[in-house]
Design a protein around this motif. Structure first.
Motif, mmCIF file in Angstrom:
data_model
loop_
_atom_site.group_PDB
_atom_site.id
_atom_site.type_symbol
_atom_site.label_atom_id
_atom_site.label_comp_id
_atom_site.label_asym_id
_atom_site.label_seq_id
_atom_site.Cartn_x
_atom_site.Cartn_y
_atom_site.Cartn_z
ATOM 1 N N ALA A 280 0.534 4.122 -2.949
ATOM 2 C CA ALA A 280 0.206 5.524 -2.684
ATOM 3 C C ALA A 280 1.251 6.460 -3.289
ATOM 4 C CB ALA A 280 0.088 5.753 -1.174
ATOM 5 N N ALA B 91 0.801 -1.229 0.000
ATOM 6 C CA ALA B 91 0.000 0.000 0.000
ATOM 7 C C ALA B 91 0.834 1.280 0.000
ATOM 8 C CB ALA B 91 -0.970 -0.015 1.182
ATOM 9 N N VAL C 159 0.722 6.567 -7.276
ATOM 10 C CA VAL C 159 -0.522 7.082 -7.870
ATOM 11 C C VAL C 159 -0.285 8.399 -8.613
ATOM 12 C CG1 VAL C 159 -2.773 8.105 -7.316
ATOM 13 C CG2 VAL C 159 -2.168 5.864 -6.397
#
Length: 247
Positions: free
Chosen positions: A203, A199, A206
């Motif tokens: 992030a 994760a 992105v």
């Protein structure tokens, strides 16, 4: 934090930018290109839980934008039933293959795909239609490759050769296929415990995807798509050959 800014992951960020820019410009290749190049520096098993959710960012945006062009009967009656089953089967095969065999098999797939497309461009050949049974067999195999590498596109496009859909409907329908299947894979990654550790990297990357989408939209109107695709397929052919070579 320092673990996320190592050279292999910085290179993967560059590969993701190139790959997602290419998909935004030409409509294909985000995961195939990023995974092909990324597999040169990182294990496929580490890359997939990052790439698959990132692809959802792009495919959800494009699916919404082109929602009116989606051909729902082809999606629900033909593609998704076979590819969902194939994707789950392919995911189940991953632990049996090991990273080296996974990398070699992916290299063979990429080499076949890029070589076929370059040959078609050189010959100016058009795609011929498959019979109903063979088209379904190839769709199931496309699902297996999607479960293994999140890269069912090469075999699915081959399976759908000769399908009587215009370019806009074909592209919009395929984008929604990737959104559905990658959402399924993301759920599987959550259940197997590989999503949450990825994760922070997702992030961080992105913004790279968002910038790539903007750049790709600009390039779509300014570059010669045929020559751009040729260059991409040459890179893929070389990369596929390196990955397929027994290590």
């Amino acid at each position: 934090m320092a673990e996320m800014i190592t050279l292999p992951w910085l290179l993967l960020g560059l590969f993701i930018f190139l790959a997602f820019t290419t998909e935004a410009a030409t409509g294909f290749g985000s995961i195939v290109i990023a995974l092909s190049l990324g597999a040169l520096v990182l294990p496929i098993a580490e890359i997939l839980p990052v790439l698959v959710p990132l692809n959802i960012v792009m495919s959800s945006t494009l699916s919404w934008r082109h929602r009116r062009a989606i051909h729902w009967p082809t999606l629900w009656k033909l593609i998704l039933p076979l590819m969902v089953v194939g994707t789950l089967a392919g995911y189940g095969l991953r632990p049996w293959l090991g990273d080296q065999l996974l990398k070699n098999a992916f290299g063979v797939l990429v080499l076949w795909f890029s070589g076929r497309e370059l040959w078609r461009m050189w010959r100016g050949a058009t795609a011929s239609a498959h019979g109903g049974l063979w088209a379904r067999v190839w769709m199931f195999l496309a699902g297996i490759t999607h479960g293994l590498f999140a890269s069912g596109g090469p075999l699915l496009v081959y399976a759908l050769s000769g399908l009587s859909l215009d370019k806009q409907r074909f592209r919009a329908t395929l984008i929604l296929v990737w959104l559905a299947l990658n959402s399924l894979l993301t759920l599987v990654f959550l259940l197997d415990g590989s999503l949450l550790p990825a994760a922070p990297r997702i992030a961080m990357l992105v913004p790279v995807v968002i910038v790539a989408m903007v750049v790709g939209e600009v390039l779509h109107h300014r570059v010669n798509e045929q020559r751009f695709r040729q260059a991409v397929f040459v890179v893929l052919a070389v990369t596929g050959g390196i990955l397929a070579w027994p290590g």
